[in-house]
Design a protein around this motif. Structure first.
Motif, mmCIF file in Angstrom:
data_model
loop_
_atom_site.group_PDB
_atom_site.id
_atom_site.type_symbol
_atom_site.label_atom_id
_atom_site.label_comp_id
_atom_site.label_asym_id
_atom_site.label_seq_id
_atom_site.Cartn_x
_atom_site.Cartn_y
_atom_site.Cartn_z
ATOM 1 N N GLN A 1 0.795 -0.963 0.074
ATOM 2 C CA GLN A 1 0.196 0.078 -0.177
ATOM 3 C C GLN A 1 0.962 1.536 -0.122
ATOM 4 O O GLN A 1 0.776 2.143 -0.664
ATOM 5 C CB GLN A 1 -0.986 0.000 1.230
ATOM 6 C CG GLN A 1 -1.912 1.063 1.285
ATOM 7 C CD GLN A 1 -3.189 0.476 0.291
ATOM 8 O OE1 GLN A 1 -3.410 -0.632 -0.042
ATOM 9 N NE2 GLN A 1 -3.787 1.590 -0.108
ATOM 10 N N GLN A 2 1.901 1.328 0.952
ATOM 11 C CA GLN A 2 2.695 2.477 0.876
ATOM 12 C C GLN A 2 3.360 2.838 -0.127
ATOM 13 O O GLN A 2 3.631 3.810 -0.737
ATOM 14 C CB GLN A 2 3.555 2.500 1.994
ATOM 15 C CG GLN A 2 3.082 2.560 3.676
ATOM 16 C CD GLN A 2 2.468 1.347 4.130
ATOM 17 O OE1 GLN A 2 2.964 0.347 3.697
ATOM 18 N NE2 GLN A 2 1.782 1.505 5.128
ATOM 19 N N LEU B 1 -4.091 11.564 -0.922
ATOM 20 C CA LEU B 1 -3.935 10.253 -0.802
ATOM 21 C C LEU B 1 -4.997 9.403 -0.611
ATOM 22 O O LEU B 1 -5.422 8.234 -0.954
ATOM 23 C CB LEU B 1 -3.014 9.885 0.414
ATOM 24 C CG LEU B 1 -1.434 10.272 0.173
ATOM 25 C CD1 LEU B 1 -0.664 10.466 1.669
ATOM 26 C CD2 LEU B 1 -0.769 9.184 -0.659
ATOM 27 N N VAL C 1 6.649 13.597 0.836
ATOM 28 C CA VAL C 1 5.673 12.691 1.214
ATOM 29 C C VAL C 1 5.829 11.503 0.369
ATOM 30 O O VAL C 1 5.687 10.261 0.692
ATOM 31 C CB VAL C 1 4.368 13.160 1.216
ATOM 32 C CG1 VAL C 1 3.142 12.361 1.609
ATOM 33 C CG2 VAL C 1 4.305 14.593 2.012
ATOM 34 N N GLN D 1 1.053 3.724 -3.250
ATOM 35 C CA GLN D 1 0.214 4.848 -3.118
ATOM 36 C C GLN D 1 1.506 6.197 -3.090
ATOM 37 O O GLN D 1 1.396 7.384 -3.716
ATOM 38 C CB GLN D 1 -0.373 5.071 -1.948
ATOM 39 C CG GLN D 1 -1.782 4.673 -2.017
ATOM 40 C CD GLN D 1 -2.637 5.034 -0.958
ATOM 41 O OE1 GLN D 1 -2.967 4.217 0.069
ATOM 42 N NE2 GLN D 1 -3.034 6.403 -0.727
ATOM 43 N N PHE E 1 9.276 9.389 0.980
ATOM 44 C CA PHE E 1 9.007 8.685 2.028
ATOM 45 C C PHE E 1 8.086 7.439 2.201
ATOM 46 O O PHE E 1 8.659 6.475 2.627
ATOM 47 C CB PHE E 1 8.485 9.554 3.478
ATOM 48 C CG PHE E 1 8.395 8.938 4.775
ATOM 49 C CD1 PHE E 1 9.574 8.750 5.358
ATOM 50 C CD2 PHE E 1 7.312 8.446 5.452
ATOM 51 C CE1 PHE E 1 9.642 8.125 6.641
ATOM 52 C CE2 PHE E 1 7.262 7.548 6.439
ATOM 53 C CZ PHE E 1 8.639 7.571 7.057
ATOM 54 N N LEU E 2 6.977 7.549 1.420
ATOM 55 C CA LEU E 2 6.091 6.407 1.438
ATOM 56 C C LEU E 2 6.830 5.345 0.453
ATOM 57 O O LEU E 2 6.638 4.312 0.769
ATOM 58 C CB LEU E 2 4.757 6.838 0.681
ATOM 59 C CG LEU E 2 3.858 7.483 1.723
ATOM 60 C CD1 LEU E 2 2.531 8.192 1.029
ATOM 61 C CD2 LEU E 2 3.325 6.755 3.120
ATOM 62 N N GLU F 1 -6.688 5.651 -2.096
ATOM 63 C CA GLU F 1 -6.650 4.625 -1.089
ATOM 64 C C GLU F 1 -7.240 3.254 -1.745
ATOM 65 O O GLU F 1 -6.489 2.318 -1.922
ATOM 66 C CB GLU F 1 -7.038 5.048 0.309
ATOM 67 C CG GLU F 1 -6.653 3.691 1.104
ATOM 68 C CD GLU F 1 -5.973 4.209 2.495
ATOM 69 O OE1 GLU F 1 -6.032 5.241 2.909
ATOM 70 O OE2 GLU F 1 -5.390 3.245 3.096
#
Lengths: 490, 657
Positions: A324-325, A474, A394, A328, A397-398, A478
């Motif tokens: 998921q991270q 985001l 962001v 996304q 990092f994800l 999702e």
């Protein structure tokens, strides 16, 4: 309504054909109005989008070539929504940024609006033939934009761009046809190009998946571009006119990553898993290699172009983290890159308009002469190098988080790109903006004009907004990403 | 949710603390063109003062809470959440962060006021205050965050402001270079911090302190994953807090305006690494290997930097190496498990080192104006050009002398108590080696600081021209000096050890923050008793006095001696003066090779040569094939039909097979 969004630019293009070619102002204004209206049409698209479902929204379907099992089938989900919005958002800014174009204004704006329709079509198509048509249609105006309105070496760059992309497209076409012949319904014997229908079918055997993944994947990898298929990019970027570079970096490259996400990965899930190590390693090489080569460029525009190789490496790494991270993050980073790198190309173009050079060594000390320009440039560069509080962080990092979960070693190597990004961007800033103004021609450069501010300020606002409150972006993706992942093999 | 959550109190004031400087930043930043110089400074200072007032209110609110429930929280919104990852923009004020916000906003306010005088007349003054306010905002975010990611936002944000302010006078490319060096070296550290956070999340499932620490408490001492993540975090700390091997950016950072050096590169930002380690005290306590590394690096940095400081000629360079060295002490303290002592020294150091820098700024200010006035182009920061300034700069001299006595560790002043606390904790916990290193470095500290005072304020004025002389700075600059001087004296009185009859309220105040660590290890607590503690104190004081005495002998009595010694030990002197050639070594083994390999091999050879060559080569072959293929276009329909037929058969075969 989605059809309106896609085809409104084409309508505008048609309208422009009817206008007298000497009335440049009118042509420009019609183009601007078209793109602004298109952007306005996207507001209900955003507001009406239901983030709780992964199913297709704003869906439209019409018979097209029934004998071939192909239909005009379009729709939006959480994966394509922001890419459509990004395209619509960059559209008017690019038109506004093309005021300096004096040669064949009519053809230029026709091509550009035509290109808009092609890009939006790619993101909306849910039929393989339709997708392929949009994909190829896009190629022509982009080729023209580089080849006609580009800089000195434009023909070489345009041909290179065309050949590279064609090679990939041809293999993809073969793969699409193969898919079609395999899609026969066991009871009726009918075949289909419909993506939703194909999604429902059992997947091909692993051996076939590998070939198909490779055929689709090559087309997409060239577009991304992934190392080592990236060498068309620096040339195309440097030679393209400013708005061409912005659209190329902002949207066209995302066709590749979007293609992976929409076609390669869900259609060939077993192959996707098998390809993870290869793609991840190439992505990491792209991150580090792109950054290192970027660092030593004497040409600002080429520097930004190579930095795209690095950034898109992050995107690919995130998508292939298969969680998921990662996905996304990758998706968000596509948008971030579109905004930040788009803004960087605008900025570099504005400098070119003043000095007709991209060479870093032709500048120096500009902070003194153009303080507002400098401030905007630094903000955009900081977003590009992933400073927390701005958009780039962001996504990065994800991506790193998702990658770390699936393979910590990959994440360690990829994270080193964070250091290098600071080096190549700040070093450029230092050489362009700091020091004393040691060249007479630079001492009286005008600061940003009102038109230029109108282009840049929306971008800066989005950069800050996405960094401070990324949740808004985001949350819309999702569900779609979760369902996408549920269909991947564990 | 968490265990601590039972004892927390919501507080809706907290957001105001960073919001005021942010507003100052926005006002000055957006009105930059139209803003008047004087107004900018006043707005920025008022913003800091408001922030300080709210910090005080928060502090007293905390004080009124029961001892074990002193945590105030405020959650603003979800920053981002994806899957099982969620991070909020939310604040947490506990005794540790309360001290930090008071230091940041309080000392920050004084330095803002001082800057009004110092930066007067500079064409970039609005930009200066804009960036200074932005720094304060990020610094407050850093210490108020309730999770690692928000701390990281502040962490990188202060790095940005540091970069901008070091290169504030960017027209001199050397200043810009120093700024970039600071940013890049910090990024290397942040690479470690980033990976540390990833490991924290995958290990504990959260980046929020309360959750992380609660779950960490279930891990055994010495667990390898906690060792790994604490070491990674510490890489970040060595960058931000200028420890070996990433300290090289800090001395160069002196290129910025001197108040910036005081605020960012002495009192606040560079202590962020210490704050982070203290904040993560439980994690470090669970990883004895990491603690040993922290102590070792801290002690090594303390003595290494002090030795460089012995011979520097630039007044700010001496203070810069002194800061690196003092930060080493703070890590040394954390490394021996005495987190409270580390934070105590962080606070007192913020007072006396800010004062030293501002004092140096006052000296430079005076020298600069004087040299300008007499038409000299001599370096206003070189102590070789100073001397005898105490006659003309009495307030600067007096306050700087107090700070010097404090940093040297003279009993009664703040530095004495905090440094002694560190020595005692190091000794009583059995870390004799770092204790000895610390003592030697303390002797050096006393020496180089008094060397600075003697070279600057005593003797003959070495730039004397006619009957001109430098002048004392205006009140807007000297009043902050006086306030800081008072703090440099009394700032340590909150932590008077029991051995001297004090209550050590400071340690008690911080006790809840470090309580969980004390559960894990029962080191630290004094063995050996009062007598031993007192004798160690006396020893440390004697060493400090010896350092001062030596400086007096060298720079007041036998002023020919320094040159003789330098000549006698030329190699050693050069080694120290050139800072052990570390910059040159880094350049030769990292910077240059990376640049050249990228330029020559990756770009020219690989990218343009091999990949592009292959593509262009292929295009040439295609063109050739095309030329030949043209001959196939015979115009004979039957030929076309033949080719077409063959092609169809081939394709069909391909699908059938």
């Amino acid at each position: 309504m989605l059809s309106w969004i896609i085809f409104l630019p084409l309508l505008g293009a048609g309208l422009i054909l009817l206008l007298p070619k000497d009335n440049k102002a009118l042509i420009r204004n019609v183009a601007l109005a078209t793109t602004l209206l298109d952007l306005a049409l996207c507001i209900p698209l955003y507001l009406g989008f239901d983030p709780t479902t992964a199913s297709l929204q704003f869906e439209e379907s019409a018979t097209w070539i029934p004998t071939l099992g192909s239909s005009y089938h379009i729709g939006v989900d959480g994966i394509s929504l922001w890419l459509l919005l990004l395209t619509a958002f960059l559209g008017p800014l690019c038109i506004l940024g093309s005021r300096g174009i004096e040669k064949r204004v009519k053809e230029y704006h026709f091509s550009f609006l035509f290109l808009m329709t092609g890009m939006m079509g790619v993101f909306s198509a849910w039929d393989l033939v339709l997708f392929y048509v949009f994909w190829e249609v896009m190629l022509v105006p982009m080729y023209l934009l580089i080849g006609i309105w580009g800089h000195e070496n434009r023909i070489y760059a345009a041909v290179k761009f065309f050949i590279y992309t064609m090679v990939g497209s041809l293999l993809m076409l073969v793969a699409i046809l193969w898919m079609y012949f395999q899609s026969a319904d066991p009871t009726t014997g009918l075949r289909t190009f419909d993506l939703l229908a194909i999604y429902q079918m059992p997947r091909p055997p692993i051996q076939a998946q590998m070939w198909l993944f490779a055929a689709f994947g090559l087309a997409f990898a060239i577009k991304v571009p992934m190392f080592p298929f990236h060498t068309w990019l620096p040339d195309a970027h440097v030679e393209a006119p400013t708005a061409g570079s912005v659209i190329l970096a902002g949207v066209l490259l995302k066709m590749g990553t979007y293609g992976f996400l929409r076609y390669c990965m869900p259609l060939f899930p077993a192959a996707t898993v098998a390809f993870v190590p290869l793609i991840s390693v190439l992505a990491i090489i792209g991150i580090i290699y792109g950054a290192l080569v970027s660092m030593v460029q004497p040409n600002m525009k080429k520097l930004v172009a190579y930095s795209s190789v690095s950034h898109l490496g992050f995107v690919m790494l995130g998508l292939f983290a298969l969680n998921q991270q990662g996905v996304q993050g990758g998706l968000l980073q596509m948008i971030n890159h579109g905004i930040s790198t788009g803004a960087l190309f605008f900025l570099v173009g504005m400098l070119y308009d003043r000095r007709h050079t991209f060479n870093i060594s032709d500048f120096g000390g500009l902070a003194k002469v153009m303080p507002v320009y400098t401030t905007v440039f630094i903000i955009v560069a900081l977003s590009s190098l992933g400073l927390p509080g701005l958009n780039g962080f962001v996504g990065e990092f994800l991506i790193l988080l998702g990658t770390f979960k699936s393979n910590p070693t990959y994440a360690v190597f990829a994270a080193s790109g964070v250091i290098l990004a600071a080096v190549y961007l700040l070093w450029m800033i230092q050489r362009v903006f700091y020091g004393s103004v040691d060249k007479e021609v630079n001492s009286a450069l005008p600061d940003l004009t009102l038109r230029e501010r109108t282009i840049l300020f929306p971008l800066v606002i989005v950069i800050v907004w996405m960094g401070v409150y990324p949740q808004m972006f985001l949350s819309k993706m999702e569900t779609s990403v979760r369902v996408f992942l549920e269909n991947m093999p564990k | 949710m968490s265990h601590e959550a039972l004892h927390v109190t919501p507080c809706s004031l907290l957001w105001l603390i960073p919001a005021f400087p942010l507003m100052g930043f926005l006002i000055n930043g957006l009105l930059r063109r139209k803003q008047k110089e004087a107004v900018a400074g006043i707005i920025a200072s008022l913003a800091m003062f408001a922030s300080f007032l709210v910090s005080l209110m928060v502090f007293f609110r905390l004080l009124n809470l029961p001892h074990d429930g002193r945590v105030l929280i405020q959650t603003l919104y979800t920053w981002f959440g994806v899957g099982d990852f969620l991070v909020n923009v939310s604040f947490q004020i506990d005794p540790l962060s309360a001290i930090m916000i008071l230091v940041v906003s309080g000392v920050g306010f004084l330095i803002h006021v001082y800057s009004i005088g110092y930066m007067k007349g500079d064409p970039g003054v609005v930009r200066y205050f804009t960036q200074l306010n932005l720094f304060a905002f990020f610094m407050l975010m850093l210490v108020m965050a309730d999770n690692y990611l928000l701390m990281f936002l502040g962490w990188e944000g202060v790095g940005l402001c540091s970069y901008l302010l070091i290169g504030f006078w960017y027209e001199d490319l050397n200043n810009a270079r120093a700024g970039m060096k600071a940013f890049v070296v910090n990024r290397i550290g942040d690479f470690g911090f980033l990976l540390g956070m990833l490991l924290i999340f995958t290990t504990f499932g959260s980046l929020q302190y309360s959750v992380v620490f609660e779950r960490a408490a279930e891990f055994p001492v010495g667990s390898s994953v906690i060792t790994a993540l604490t070491l990674l975090l510490f890489v970040g700390a060595t960058g931000k807090s200028a420890q070996i091997p990433l300290y090289t950016w800090l001395p160069d950072a002196m290129a910025g305006p001197t108040p910036v050096s005081a605020l960012i590169h002495a009192a606040t930002m560079v202590t962020a690494g210490v704050y982070m380690v203290a904040r993560s005290n439980l994690l470090y306590t669970l990883a004895p290997v990491s603690l040993a590394v922290v102590a070792g690096i801290g002690a090594a940095t303390a003595i290494f930097a002090a030795s460089i400081g012995l011979v520097q000629k630039d007044i700010k360079k001496v203070l810069a190496y002194s800061t690196v060295s003092q930060l080493g002490y703070m890590f040394l303290a954390c490394g021996v498990g005495a987190f409270g002592a580390g934070i105590f020294h962080l606070m007192t150091h913020a007072f006396f080192k800010a004062l030293l820098f501002l004092g140096a700024g006052s000296v430079i200010h005076a020298m600069h104006h004087y040299l300008h006035h007499v038409g000299s182009h001599a370096n206003a920061q070189d102590m070789d050009n100073m001397g005898g300034l105490k006659a003309w700069l009495p307030r600067t001299f007096g306050t700087m002398l107090i700070a010097t006595l404090a940093i040297a560790g003279i009993p009664g002043l703040s530095g004495f108590f905090s440094k002694d606390e560190i020595f005692w904790k190091a000794f009583s916990s059995g870390h004799y080696v770092v204790w000895v290193i610390g003592l030697i470095a303390a002797g050096m500290t006393a020496f180089y600081m008094f060397r600075l005072v003697y070279l600057t304020f005593y003797g003959e004025f070495r730039s004397a021209k006619k009957d001109q002389h430098p002048h004392e700075s205006p009140a807007v600059m000297t009043v902050p000096l006086i306030i800081l001087a008072v703090l440099s004296i009394i700032g340590g009185w909150v932590g008077i050890p029991h051995a001297l009859g004090g209550g050590n309220q400071f340690e008690a105040w911080l006790e809840p923050v470090f309580a969980s660590s004390l559960h894990v290890s029962e080191m630290v607590h004094g063995e050996g008793g009062v007598g031993l503690e007192l004798s160690l104190m006396a020893l440390a004081t004697l060493i400090a006095l010896a350092g001062i005495g030596l400086a007096y002998w060298f720079y007041r009595k036998r002023t020919d001696l320094p040159d003789k010694v330098a000549a006698g030990a030329r190699a050693l002197y050069n080694l120290l003066f050139h800072k052990y050639y570390v910059d040159e070594i880094y350049n030769a083994i990292v910077v240059k090779p990376l640049r050249e390999v990228s330029r020559v091999f990756l770009w020219r050879v690989f990218d343009a040569g091999i990949v592009d060559g292959a593509v262009n080569g292929m295009a040439k072959v295609m063109a050739q094939v095309g030329q030949n293929a043209r001959r196939a276009q015979t115009g004979q329909v039957s030929n076309y039909a033949l080719v077409f037929g063959v092609a169809v058969i081939v394709i069909l075969l391909a699908f059938v097979l």
